[in-house]
Every structure is written in C-alpha cells, then in structure tokens.
Design a protein around this motif. Structure first.
Motif, PDB file in Angstrom:
ATOM      1  N   LEU A 103      -7.496  13.171  -2.068  1.00 43.44           N
ATOM      2  CA  LEU A 103      -8.131  12.551  -0.898  1.00 43.44           C
ATOM      3  C   LEU A 103      -7.246  11.487  -0.251  1.00 43.44           C
ATOM      4  CD1 LEU A 103     -11.802  12.081  -2.208  1.00 43.44           C
ATOM      5  CD2 LEU A 103     -10.808  14.035  -0.997  1.00 43.44           C
ATOM      6  N   ARG A 104      -5.950  11.508  -0.524  1.00 42.40           N
ATOM      7  CA  ARG A 104      -5.076  10.440  -0.015  1.00 42.40           C
ATOM      8  C   ARG A 104      -5.103  10.361   1.511  1.00 42.40           C
ATOM      9  NH1 ARG A 104      -1.409  14.221  -1.955  1.00 42.40           N
ATOM     10  NH2 ARG A 104      -1.136  13.007  -3.880  1.00 42.40           N
ATOM     11  N   GLY A 105      -5.386  11.473   2.163  1.00 43.10           N
ATOM     12  CA  GLY A 105      -5.444  11.463   3.616  1.00 43.10           C
ATOM     13  C   GLY A 105      -6.605  10.653   4.166  1.00 43.10           C
ATOM     14  N   SER A 106      -7.568  10.321   3.309  1.00 41.41           N
ATOM     15  CA  SER A 106      -8.728   9.535   3.739  1.00 41.41           C
ATOM     16  C   SER A 106      -8.587   8.047   3.418  1.00 41.41           C
ATOM     17  CB  SER A 106     -10.003  10.076   3.067  1.00 41.41           C
ATOM     18  OG  SER A 106     -10.269  11.397   3.461  1.00 41.41           O
ATOM     19  N   ARG A 107      -7.442   7.637   2.873  1.00 36.36           N
ATOM     20  CA  ARG A 107      -7.303   6.227   2.473  1.00 36.36           C
ATOM     21  C   ARG A 107      -7.452   5.294   3.672  1.00 36.36           C
ATOM     22  NH1 ARG A 107      -8.227   1.944   1.298  1.00 36.36           N
ATOM     23  NH2 ARG A 107      -7.213   0.554  -0.214  1.00 36.36           N
ATOM     24  N   GLY A 108      -6.854   5.630   4.790  1.00 35.83           N
ATOM     25  CA  GLY A 108      -6.968   4.787   5.970  1.00 35.83           C
ATOM     26  C   GLY A 108      -8.394   4.714   6.482  1.00 35.83           C
ATOM     27  N   ALA A 109      -9.113   5.838   6.415  1.00 35.10           N
ATOM     28  CA  ALA A 109     -10.504   5.863   6.860  1.00 35.10           C
ATOM     29  C   ALA A 109     -11.366   4.956   5.987  1.00 35.10           C
ATOM     30  CB  ALA A 109     -11.039   7.293   6.831  1.00 35.10           C
ATOM     31  N   TYR A 110     -11.072   4.921   4.684  1.00 31.84           N
ATOM     32  CA  TYR A 110     -11.833   4.043   3.785  1.00 31.84           C
ATOM     33  C   TYR A 110     -11.519   2.574   4.059  1.00 31.84           C
ATOM     34  CZ  TYR A 110     -14.323   7.312   0.824  1.00 31.84           C
ATOM     35  OH  TYR A 110     -15.232   8.252   0.359  1.00 31.84           O
ATOM     36  N   ALA A 111     -10.247   2.257   4.278  1.00 25.63           N
ATOM     37  CA  ALA A 111      -9.889   0.863   4.562  1.00 25.63           C
ATOM     38  C   ALA A 111     -10.613   0.372   5.813  1.00 25.63           C
ATOM     39  CB  ALA A 111      -8.376   0.736   4.730  1.00 25.63           C
ATOM     40  N   ALA A 112     -10.581   1.176   6.869  1.00 25.88           N
ATOM     41  CA  ALA A 112     -11.229   0.784   8.115  1.00 25.88           C
ATOM     42  C   ALA A 112     -12.751   0.804   7.994  1.00 25.88           C
ATOM     43  CB  ALA A 112     -10.781   1.716   9.241  1.00 25.88           C
ATOM     44  N   GLY A 113     -13.290   1.840   7.347  1.00 24.46           N
ATOM     45  CA  GLY A 113     -14.734   1.996   7.247  1.00 24.46           C
ATOM     46  C   GLY A 113     -15.393   0.950   6.373  1.00 24.46           C
ATOM     47  N   LEU A 114     -14.785   0.618   5.245  1.00 21.53           N
ATOM     48  CA  LEU A 114     -15.366  -0.395   4.358  1.00 21.53           C
ATOM     49  C   LEU A 114     -15.317  -1.776   5.009  1.00 21.53           C
ATOM     50  CD1 LEU A 114     -13.927   0.869   0.948  1.00 21.53           C
ATOM     51  CD2 LEU A 114     -16.311   1.028   1.739  1.00 21.53           C
ATOM     52  N   ALA A 115     -14.251  -2.047   5.754  1.00 21.41           N
ATOM     53  CA  ALA A 115     -14.187  -3.318   6.487  1.00 21.41           C
ATOM     54  C   ALA A 115     -15.251  -3.347   7.580  1.00 21.41           C
ATOM     55  CB  ALA A 115     -12.795  -3.500   7.093  1.00 21.41           C
ATOM     56  N   ALA A 116     -15.463  -2.211   8.243  1.00 23.10           N
ATOM     57  CA  ALA A 116     -16.447  -2.143   9.328  1.00 23.10           C
ATOM     58  C   ALA A 116     -17.866  -2.318   8.819  1.00 23.10           C
ATOM     59  CB  ALA A 116     -16.309  -0.816  10.068  1.00 23.10           C
ATOM     60  N   ILE A 117     -18.171  -1.732   7.657  1.00 22.75           N
ATOM     61  CA  ILE A 117     -19.535  -1.856   7.142  1.00 22.75           C
ATOM     62  C   ILE A 117     -19.819  -3.297   6.716  1.00 22.75           C
ATOM     63  CG2 ILE A 117     -19.050  -1.241   4.729  1.00 22.75           C
ATOM     64  CD1 ILE A 117     -21.661   0.277   4.673  1.00 22.75           C
ATOM     65  N   ASP A 118     -18.819  -3.986   6.184  1.00 20.03           N
ATOM     66  CA  ASP A 118     -19.012  -5.396   5.835  1.00 20.03           C
ATOM     67  C   ASP A 118     -19.207  -6.241   7.095  1.00 20.03           C
ATOM     68  OD1 ASP A 118     -19.229  -5.643   3.107  1.00 20.03           O
ATOM     69  OD2 ASP A 118     -17.077  -5.871   2.764  1.00 20.03           O
ATOM     70  N   ALA A 119     -18.422  -5.950   8.139  1.00 23.15           N
ATOM     71  CA  ALA A 119     -18.560  -6.697   9.392  1.00 23.15           C
ATOM     72  C   ALA A 119     -19.928  -6.443  10.017  1.00 23.15           C
ATOM     73  CB  ALA A 119     -17.444  -6.294  10.356  1.00 23.15           C
ATOM     74  N   TYR A 120     -20.383  -5.193   9.985  1.00 28.93           N
ATOM     75  CA  TYR A 120     -21.687  -4.870  10.562  1.00 28.93           C
ATOM     76  C   TYR A 120     -22.812  -5.509   9.747  1.00 28.93           C
ATOM     77  CZ  TYR A 120     -25.557  -2.172  12.498  1.00 28.93           C
ATOM     78  OH  TYR A 120     -26.739  -1.810  13.103  1.00 28.93           O
ATOM     79  N   ALA A 121     -22.703  -5.467   8.414  1.00 27.09           N
ATOM     80  CA  ALA A 121     -23.712  -6.092   7.563  1.00 27.09           C
ATOM     81  C   ALA A 121     -23.766  -7.594   7.806  1.00 27.09           C
ATOM     82  CB  ALA A 121     -23.405  -5.805   6.090  1.00 27.09           C
ATOM     83  N   GLN A 122     -22.606  -8.221   7.960  1.00 30.94           N
ATOM     84  CA  GLN A 122     -22.544  -9.657   8.207  1.00 30.94           C
ATOM     85  C   GLN A 122     -23.203 -10.008   9.540  1.00 30.94           C
ATOM     86  OE1 GLN A 122     -20.832 -12.008   5.938  1.00 30.94           O
ATOM     87  NE2 GLN A 122     -22.148 -13.362   7.142  1.00 30.94           N
ATOM     88  N   SER A 123     -22.931  -9.208  10.562  1.00 30.61           N
ATOM     89  CA  SER A 123     -23.449  -9.520  11.893  1.00 30.61           C
ATOM     90  C   SER A 123     -24.938  -9.236  12.039  1.00 30.61           C
ATOM     91  CB  SER A 123     -22.674  -8.739  12.957  1.00 30.61           C
ATOM     92  OG  SER A 123     -22.902  -7.344  12.833  1.00 30.61           O
TER      93      SER A 123
END
Length: 233
Positions: A103-123
């Motif tokens: 799944l190495r091709g999804s590493r960037g998607a996880y980095a961006a997605g996990l940061a986005a979910i934390d930002a959305y949860a915070q807001s």
C-alpha cells in the motif's frame, strides 16, 4: 449508514470479500442481569476508550498519525457486546506495515487525510479526533462518509472509503500480514481457516468444521525453496 457499526451492520459483501481474499465466529450477544435503576445523577461526558497498546515500533506512521488511525479503526469496526473489533485485530498495525509495502502508494493519502480529519475534528468538535468522545468521533466519520466534511483532498468520502477498505483487510486478513491478531477477525465471521482437506461430512455441512488457527504461510505448501513466500509480508 453509520460509521460505527454492529457486527450485523458490516455488509455481507464486504465480509465475504475480505474472507475470500484473506479472511472470521458467530457472535453471541451478552446480556446483563436486570438491576435496579441507579439514583439520578448529573449528566457526564462520555470518556474516550484508551487506545490499543502498540506491540511493535511504527514502520512509517508518526505517533500522532497512528493515534488518529487507531481511533478511526476502533469506530469503523467497534468492540461491543459481541466481542473484539478492529482495535483488537490490530488493523492499524496492518495498515502501518502495508504502507511500507503493497500500500506504499497510499502513504501520501494517509498523511494528508489523517491531518485533515484532525483539523476537521478540531474545528467542529474542539479537539483532535483521538481525544473526542466516541459519539463525536462517529459524527465526524459520518460527515466524512456523507462527503460533507471539509479540508480533504480530493474529498472526505474518498479518504473514508480508503481507510474503511484497509480496516476490513486488517481485521480479516491472514495474520502473516500484521492484522487479525489472535484470529479475532476469523472468529468474528466463523471462518474455519486454511483447509487442505475437507471431509465429506464437512462438504455436506452435517458437521461443523474444526477451526484451524494458523497462518496459511505456516504450512510448507505455501513456502518456497529457501524459506520465503515469494513476497514481503
């Protein structure tokens, strides 16, 4: 469709696909004896469950990313009265491990997605996702599934479906790949395990197959000369 699902709510198509590709015991609901109602008390906030203990070092995720991912998988296939869920199956460990391999091709998607979910949860809820109550975590995941959560690339539903797919894989896969710890996924759907010989009675389903609780790769049939399996776990 709610993000946090009971065993019955995991679609048969999803489970069948996971079982066929990797592969889980028919759960029995545990009911508590009736007790007198406690005195009325002031309402309290629901406390988040402690995160699963990491047994190995992370392979690619940061500690913060792993905390968020562990909280997500725990709500996608939750631990409930029917038994263990994705947290106990260590689906997050499977994902972390696979992100350095298949799944190495999804590493960037996880980095961006996990940061986005934390930002959305915070807001929207006032705290990082892993620190929210279970009900608030479910609300955030529901927004992602419905594609109304903001800040995701290309969109929230795409990342939600990516993590859900990998959570199912990590819960029901062969333990060789780092998930399905203690075979809790196989026990969940009653998958008997690798069978090289099936008796006539088992084929007629007149007897229940005895579960085989070992990785397919523990069998010499699936081991190449030199001891490898032809691919990285």
């Amino acid at each position: 469709m709610r993000p946090a699902r009971s065993r019955a709510e995991i679609s048969s198509k999803q489970v069948a696909g996971a079982a066929a590709a990797f592969s889980a015991a028919t759960p029995a609901v545990v009911s508590a004896a009736a007790e007198p109602a406690p005195p009325a008390a002031a309402p309290t906030l629901e406390a988040p469950k402690p995160q699963a203990t990491r047994l190995e070092a992370l392979e690619t995720l940061t500690a913060a990313e792993a905390d968020t991912l562990e909280a997500i998988v725990a709500r996608l296939i939750p631990t409930d009265a029917n038994g263990p869920g994705a947290a106990e199956a260590r689906a997050a460990h499977y994902i972390d491990r696979a992100l350095t391999g298949p799944l190495r091709g999804s590493r960037g998607a996880y980095a961006a997605g996990l940061a986005a979910i934390d930002a959305y949860a915070q807001s929207t809820k006032g705290a990082a996702f892993a620190k929210l109550t279970e009900s608030d975590q479910d609300a955030v995941l529901a927004d992602m599934e419905k594609n109304v959560a903001t800040g995701f690339t290309p969109d929230a539903a795409t990342f939600f479906n990516l993590v859900r797919t990998h959570t199912i894989q990590g819960t029901f896969c062969d333990p060789y790949y780092g998930g399905n710890a203690d075979f809790v996924g196989w026990d969940l759907i009653g998958y008997p395990g690798l069978r090289l010989v099936v008796t006539a009675d088992e084929q007629r389903m007149t007897v229940r197959a005895k579960p085989v609780r070992q990785s397919a790769y523990a069998d010499a049939t699936f081991t190449m000369k030199g001891g490898s399996h032809g691919h990285r776990p």
